[in-house]
Design a protein around this motif. Sequence first.
Motif, PDB file in Angstrom:
ATOM      1  N   THR A   1       4.270  18.655 -16.003  1.00 44.78           N
ATOM      2  CA  THR A   1       5.408  19.008 -16.479  1.00 44.78           C
ATOM      3  C   THR A   1       6.195  19.962 -15.604  1.00 44.78           C
ATOM      4  O   THR A   1       7.462  20.127 -15.625  1.00 44.78           O
ATOM      5  CB  THR A   1       5.283  20.011 -17.671  1.00 44.78           C
ATOM      6  N   GLN A   2       5.615  20.456 -14.375  1.00 48.32           N
ATOM      7  CA  GLN A   2       6.224  21.049 -13.417  1.00 48.32           C
ATOM      8  C   GLN A   2       6.883  20.097 -12.331  1.00 48.32           C
ATOM      9  O   GLN A   2       6.896  18.926 -12.781  1.00 48.32           O
ATOM     10  CB  GLN A   2       5.198  21.975 -12.663  1.00 48.32           C
ATOM     11  N   GLN A   3       7.435  20.775 -11.371  1.00 45.05           N
ATOM     12  CA  GLN A   3       8.297  19.798 -10.282  1.00 45.05           C
ATOM     13  C   GLN A   3       7.207  18.617  -9.778  1.00 45.05           C
ATOM     14  O   GLN A   3       6.147  18.908  -9.461  1.00 45.05           O
ATOM     15  CB  GLN A   3       8.563  20.815  -9.316  1.00 45.05           C
ATOM     16  N   ALA A   4       7.878  17.414  -9.882  1.00 42.08           N
ATOM     17  CA  ALA A   4       7.032  16.175  -9.391  1.00 42.08           C
ATOM     18  C   ALA A   4       6.690  16.264  -7.963  1.00 42.08           C
ATOM     19  O   ALA A   4       7.654  16.514  -7.145  1.00 42.08           O
ATOM     20  CB  ALA A   4       7.517  14.837  -9.835  1.00 42.08           C
ATOM     21  N   THR A   5       5.447  16.007  -7.347  1.00 43.27           N
ATOM     22  CA  THR A   5       5.328  16.059  -6.097  1.00 43.27           C
ATOM     23  C   THR A   5       4.686  14.894  -5.808  1.00 43.27           C
ATOM     24  O   THR A   5       4.165  14.071  -6.601  1.00 43.27           O
ATOM     25  CB  THR A   5       4.201  17.222  -5.583  1.00 43.27           C
ATOM     26  N   LEU A   6       4.862  14.418  -4.466  1.00 51.24           N
ATOM     27  CA  LEU A   6       4.153  13.200  -4.116  1.00 51.24           C
ATOM     28  C   LEU A   6       2.722  13.223  -3.799  1.00 51.24           C
ATOM     29  O   LEU A   6       2.375  14.364  -3.725  1.00 51.24           O
ATOM     30  CB  LEU A   6       4.815  12.845  -2.686  1.00 51.24           C
ATOM     31  N   GLY A   7       1.895  12.403  -3.938  1.00 45.73           N
ATOM     32  CA  GLY A   7       0.631  12.354  -3.734  1.00 45.73           C
ATOM     33  C   GLY A   7      -0.211  12.832  -4.938  1.00 45.73           C
ATOM     34  O   GLY A   7       0.341  12.711  -6.247  1.00 45.73           O
ATOM     35  N   SER A   8      -1.422  12.975  -4.818  1.00 40.98           N
ATOM     36  CA  SER A   8      -2.319  13.648  -5.674  1.00 40.98           C
ATOM     37  C   SER A   8      -2.021  14.960  -6.458  1.00 40.98           C
ATOM     38  O   SER A   8      -1.211  15.620  -5.825  1.00 40.98           O
ATOM     39  CB  SER A   8      -3.640  13.619  -5.193  1.00 40.98           C
ATOM     40  N   VAL A   9      -2.641  15.033  -7.776  1.00 42.38           N
ATOM     41  CA  VAL A   9      -2.446  16.202  -8.360  1.00 42.38           C
ATOM     42  C   VAL A   9      -3.044  17.716  -7.570  1.00 42.38           C
ATOM     43  O   VAL A   9      -2.356  18.449  -7.456  1.00 42.38           O
ATOM     44  CB  VAL A   9      -3.270  16.325  -9.605  1.00 42.38           C
TER      45      VAL A   9
ATOM     46  N   GLU B   1      -2.275  13.316   3.288  1.00 44.50           N
ATOM     47  CA  GLU B   1      -3.014  12.305   2.039  1.00 44.50           C
ATOM     48  C   GLU B   1      -2.852  11.124   2.485  1.00 44.50           C
ATOM     49  O   GLU B   1      -1.667  10.511   2.314  1.00 44.50           O
ATOM     50  CB  GLU B   1      -2.362  12.756   0.660  1.00 44.50           C
ATOM     51  N   GLU B   2      -3.626  10.223   2.863  1.00 46.17           N
ATOM     52  CA  GLU B   2      -3.754   8.822   2.969  1.00 46.17           C
ATOM     53  C   GLU B   2      -4.173   7.931   1.789  1.00 46.17           C
ATOM     54  O   GLU B   2      -5.408   8.044   1.492  1.00 46.17           O
ATOM     55  CB  GLU B   2      -4.431   8.578   4.286  1.00 46.17           C
ATOM     56  N   LYS B   3      -3.756   7.042   1.458  1.00 46.83           N
ATOM     57  CA  LYS B   3      -4.135   5.925   0.480  1.00 46.83           C
ATOM     58  C   LYS B   3      -4.189   4.426   1.034  1.00 46.83           C
ATOM     59  O   LYS B   3      -3.301   4.036   1.576  1.00 46.83           O
ATOM     60  CB  LYS B   3      -2.948   6.005  -0.716  1.00 46.83           C
ATOM     61  N   ASN B   4      -5.313   3.892   0.963  1.00 41.96           N
ATOM     62  CA  ASN B   4      -5.808   2.678   1.513  1.00 41.96           C
ATOM     63  C   ASN B   4      -4.983   1.500   0.487  1.00 41.96           C
ATOM     64  O   ASN B   4      -5.337   1.745  -0.809  1.00 41.96           O
ATOM     65  CB  ASN B   4      -7.043   2.404   1.370  1.00 41.96           C
ATOM     66  N   LEU B   5      -4.333   0.799   0.921  1.00 42.28           N
ATOM     67  CA  LEU B   5      -3.595  -0.253   0.288  1.00 42.28           C
ATOM     68  C   LEU B   5      -3.872  -1.818   0.480  1.00 42.28           C
ATOM     69  O   LEU B   5      -3.497  -2.645   0.100  1.00 42.28           O
ATOM     70  CB  LEU B   5      -2.170  -0.187   0.050  1.00 42.28           C
ATOM     71  N   ASN B   6      -5.251  -1.802   0.974  1.00 46.20           N
ATOM     72  CA  ASN B   6      -5.368  -3.104   1.788  1.00 46.20           C
ATOM     73  C   ASN B   6      -5.938  -4.421   0.619  1.00 46.20           C
ATOM     74  O   ASN B   6      -5.161  -5.454   1.006  1.00 46.20           O
ATOM     75  CB  ASN B   6      -6.958  -2.981   2.457  1.00 46.20           C
TER      76      ASN B   6
ATOM     77  N   GLY C   1      -6.108  -7.290   7.948  1.00 53.62           N
ATOM     78  CA  GLY C   1      -5.220  -6.223   8.473  1.00 53.62           C
ATOM     79  C   GLY C   1      -5.377  -4.913   7.481  1.00 53.62           C
ATOM     80  O   GLY C   1      -6.328  -4.960   6.830  1.00 53.62           O
ATOM     81  N   ASP C   2      -4.334  -3.881   7.746  1.00 48.58           N
ATOM     82  CA  ASP C   2      -4.611  -2.692   7.048  1.00 48.58           C
ATOM     83  C   ASP C   2      -3.145  -2.579   6.612  1.00 48.58           C
ATOM     84  O   ASP C   2      -2.491  -2.563   7.114  1.00 48.58           O
ATOM     85  CB  ASP C   2      -5.029  -1.648   7.876  1.00 48.58           C
ATOM     86  N   ALA C   3      -3.137  -1.852   5.438  1.00 48.71           N
ATOM     87  CA  ALA C   3      -1.712  -1.279   4.824  1.00 48.71           C
ATOM     88  C   ALA C   3      -2.243  -0.102   4.149  1.00 48.71           C
ATOM     89  O   ALA C   3      -3.433   0.251   3.801  1.00 48.71           O
ATOM     90  CB  ALA C   3      -1.305  -2.173   3.705  1.00 48.71           C
ATOM     91  N   PHE C   4      -1.345   0.917   4.391  1.00 47.00           N
ATOM     92  CA  PHE C   4      -1.280   2.424   3.831  1.00 47.00           C
ATOM     93  C   PHE C   4      -0.400   3.100   3.329  1.00 47.00           C
ATOM     94  O   PHE C   4       0.802   2.766   3.648  1.00 47.00           O
ATOM     95  CB  PHE C   4      -2.216   3.222   4.911  1.00 47.00           C
ATOM     96  N   LEU C   5      -0.522   4.251   2.645  1.00 52.20           N
ATOM     97  CA  LEU C   5       0.479   4.896   2.127  1.00 52.20           C
ATOM     98  C   LEU C   5       0.383   6.334   2.591  1.00 52.20           C
ATOM     99  O   LEU C   5      -1.154   6.748   2.415  1.00 52.20           O
ATOM    100  CB  LEU C   5       0.860   4.901   0.681  1.00 52.20           C
ATOM    101  N   VAL C   6       0.886   7.174   3.250  1.00 59.12           N
ATOM    102  CA  VAL C   6       0.644   8.405   3.921  1.00 59.12           C
ATOM    103  C   VAL C   6       1.692   9.388   3.175  1.00 59.12           C
ATOM    104  O   VAL C   6       2.735   9.063   3.267  1.00 59.12           O
ATOM    105  CB  VAL C   6       0.622   8.508   5.365  1.00 59.12           C
ATOM    106  N   THR C   7       1.180  10.494   2.669  1.00 62.32           N
ATOM    107  CA  THR C   7       2.036  11.592   2.132  1.00 62.32           C
ATOM    108  C   THR C   7       1.746  12.731   3.175  1.00 62.32           C
ATOM    109  O   THR C   7       0.558  13.244   3.430  1.00 62.32           O
ATOM    110  CB  THR C   7       1.601  12.218   0.731  1.00 62.32           C
TER     111      THR C   7
ATOM    112  N   SER D   1       5.018  16.398   1.849  1.00 64.75           N
ATOM    113  CA  SER D   1       5.826  16.166   0.997  1.00 64.75           C
ATOM    114  C   SER D   1       6.692  14.809   1.131  1.00 64.75           C
ATOM    115  O   SER D   1       7.814  14.553   0.449  1.00 64.75           O
ATOM    116  CB  SER D   1       6.640  16.983   0.200  1.00 64.75           C
ATOM    117  N   LYS D   2       6.449  14.011   2.149  1.00 59.51           N
ATOM    118  CA  LYS D   2       7.274  12.947   2.591  1.00 59.51           C
ATOM    119  C   LYS D   2       6.351  11.576   2.486  1.00 59.51           C
ATOM    120  O   LYS D   2       5.252  11.804   3.071  1.00 59.51           O
ATOM    121  CB  LYS D   2       8.019  13.041   3.652  1.00 59.51           C
ATOM    122  N   LYS D   3       6.906  10.596   1.883  1.00 56.94           N
ATOM    123  CA  LYS D   3       5.780   9.555   1.751  1.00 56.94           C
ATOM    124  C   LYS D   3       6.638   8.361   2.817  1.00 56.94           C
ATOM    125  O   LYS D   3       7.445   8.078   3.406  1.00 56.94           O
ATOM    126  CB  LYS D   3       6.319   8.722   0.438  1.00 56.94           C
ATOM    127  N   ARG D   4       5.136   7.763   3.626  1.00 55.56           N
ATOM    128  CA  ARG D   4       5.344   6.935   4.670  1.00 55.56           C
ATOM    129  C   ARG D   4       4.376   5.886   4.532  1.00 55.56           C
ATOM    130  O   ARG D   4       3.243   6.043   4.151  1.00 55.56           O
ATOM    131  CB  ARG D   4       4.903   7.496   6.085  1.00 55.56           C
TER     132      ARG D   4
END
Length: 197
Positions: A44-52, A60-65, A99-105, A108-111
């Motif tokens: 309910t507070q300000q939405a942030t990128l990544g985990s709670v 913060e890195e998330k594996n999307l392989n 290969g590898d695919a990833f999402l990195v925060t 507070s910026k998503k890459r």
Amino acid sequence: MENGGEKQKEGASYTYWVREATADAAPLPVPRKLTPEDIVCNQTQQATLGSVWNKAGTWEEKNLNKWASDRIKELLVSVGSLEFSDGKAEISDVTKCVGDAFLVTVRSKKRVGYTYELTLKIKGEWIIGDENKVVKSHIDILEFSFGELDDLQMEVRISEEKELLQEDKARINKDLKLFLQPVREKLYQFEQELKDR
């Protein structure tokens, strides 16, 4: 005794300091598991990128392989059949998708990013001599990564190479290189879907 004390000092190569627990010392923090109420309150507070737990938006890195490999295969098999002046071909399977695919925060910026190598199994039919001949081949797409699809290159390997004349091989090779543009378009679609995750 003084000499004995000096010998003890000479024997010690290092010293250390230990903080004794006193009443005025702050207690060490104890980790605790987030409750469902904590999660709802945070949402309910300000939405942030990544985990709670990552309210500060640090690294913060998330594996999307798994998702990426499945999606690339799905998109490329959907390219469909290409018609040529004296034949047609289609991508029947993606036999190599490594290969590898990833999402990195970060701050507070998503890459997002990825690096992949592919081998596409091609089933085609061309008029060779006076008859239609089924020709199996593969297209290898060497290493490519995020933002480099304009430089995408492919190499064609024809399975029945010994049975074909040189001009037939050259014609089939040229025809199969026409898969470059539709494959590139599907990979652009994949790249956009990855950005939107």
